[in-house]
Design a protein around this motif. Structure first.
Motif, PDB file in Angstrom:
ATOM      1  N   ILE A  30       0.836  -1.209   0.000  1.00 48.74           N
ATOM      2  CA  ILE A  30       0.000   0.000   0.000  1.00 48.74           C
ATOM      3  C   ILE A  30       0.867   1.254   0.000  1.00 48.74           C
ATOM      4  O   ILE A  30       0.647   2.180  -0.792  1.00 48.74           O
ATOM      5  CB  ILE A  30      -0.967  -0.006   1.203  1.00 48.74           C
ATOM      6  N   TRP A  34       0.922   3.672  -3.240  1.00 45.48           N
ATOM      7  CA  TRP A  34       0.309   4.975  -2.966  1.00 45.48           C
ATOM      8  C   TRP A  34       1.319   6.101  -3.167  1.00 45.48           C
ATOM      9  O   TRP A  34       1.068   7.055  -3.900  1.00 45.48           O
ATOM     10  CB  TRP A  34      -0.224   4.987  -1.547  1.00 45.48           C
ATOM     11  N   LEU A  38       1.488   9.010  -6.167  1.00 44.41           N
ATOM     12  CA  LEU A  38       1.559  10.449  -5.890  1.00 44.41           C
ATOM     13  C   LEU A  38       2.687  11.100  -6.702  1.00 44.41           C
ATOM     14  O   LEU A  38       2.511  12.192  -7.245  1.00 44.41           O
ATOM     15  CB  LEU A  38       1.777  10.701  -4.398  1.00 44.41           C
ATOM     16  N   SER A  44       3.080  14.424  -4.921  1.00 46.99           N
ATOM     17  CA  SER A  44       3.842  14.010  -3.746  1.00 46.99           C
ATOM     18  C   SER A  44       4.359  15.206  -2.958  1.00 46.99           C
ATOM     19  O   SER A  44       5.014  16.088  -3.508  1.00 46.99           O
ATOM     20  CB  SER A  44       5.028  13.142  -4.161  1.00 46.99           C
TER      21      SER A  44
END
Length: 171
Positions: A30, A34, A38, A44
């Motif tokens: 995850i 994730w 980003l 990000s």
């Protein structure tokens, strides 16, 4: 009261222990997917820090590529056969991430070495990711050697059976 708590705790920890490495693996999946996404989509919060750390490459090129690498690490952790290679890539990624401490020391610490900034804390938490990767590596290494041991035992059994069959035929 203490006996009840200990009984509950040990019962719970035994059940959790059976699934803990899998849960750690999914947590890393995850996080990597994730955070990678980003970077790919330019969202990000670590983008500026990455750009300053790898200042010799254009951020609009490098950050999405880094994001793709992170997504690949996350996906690699999903496929058991890819775990050994993925763990090595993850550890290399973490080593590169730690280089920020040396390149951007003033961005990572208010007072070096004991008062990290938010960016410094973001990097320090990677110690947990490394520990998780090592736990996963140990578990899947254990599975590999157990499987290899079983295979050797089966080969010995098959060889012994063949020898016994040959002896019976020779009699």
């Amino acid at each position: 009261m203490k006996t009840t708590f200990n009984s509950f705790y040990f019962s719970l920890s035994d059940k959790i222990g059976k699934h803990s490495v899998y849960l750690m693996r999914m947590a890393l999946v995850i996080i990597y997917i994730w955070f990678g996404l980003l970077k790919i989509f330019g969202l990000s919060p670590a983008g500026d820090m990455v750009a300053k750390t790898v200042f010799w490459l254009k951020p609009e090129f490098f950050i999405p590529i880094l994001g793709i690498c992170e997504v690949c690490i996350g996906l690699g952790l999903l496929v058991r056969k890819l775990i050994p290679v993925t763990i090595v890539l993850l550890l290399l990624h973490m080593a590169a991430t730690l280089s920020t401490f040396f390149i951007l020391k003033s961005s990572c610490f208010e007072i070096f070495p004991y008062e990290p900034t938010l960016a410094g804390q973001y990097i320090i938490k990677n110690i947990v990711l490394v520990a998780g990767a090592l736990v996963i590596a140990g578990k899947y290494n254990e599975d590999y050697y157990t499987a290899m041991s079983l295979k050797k035992e089966q080969e010995k059994f098959t060889a012994n059976s063949a020898i016994q069959n040959q002896q019976i035929l020779n009699e």
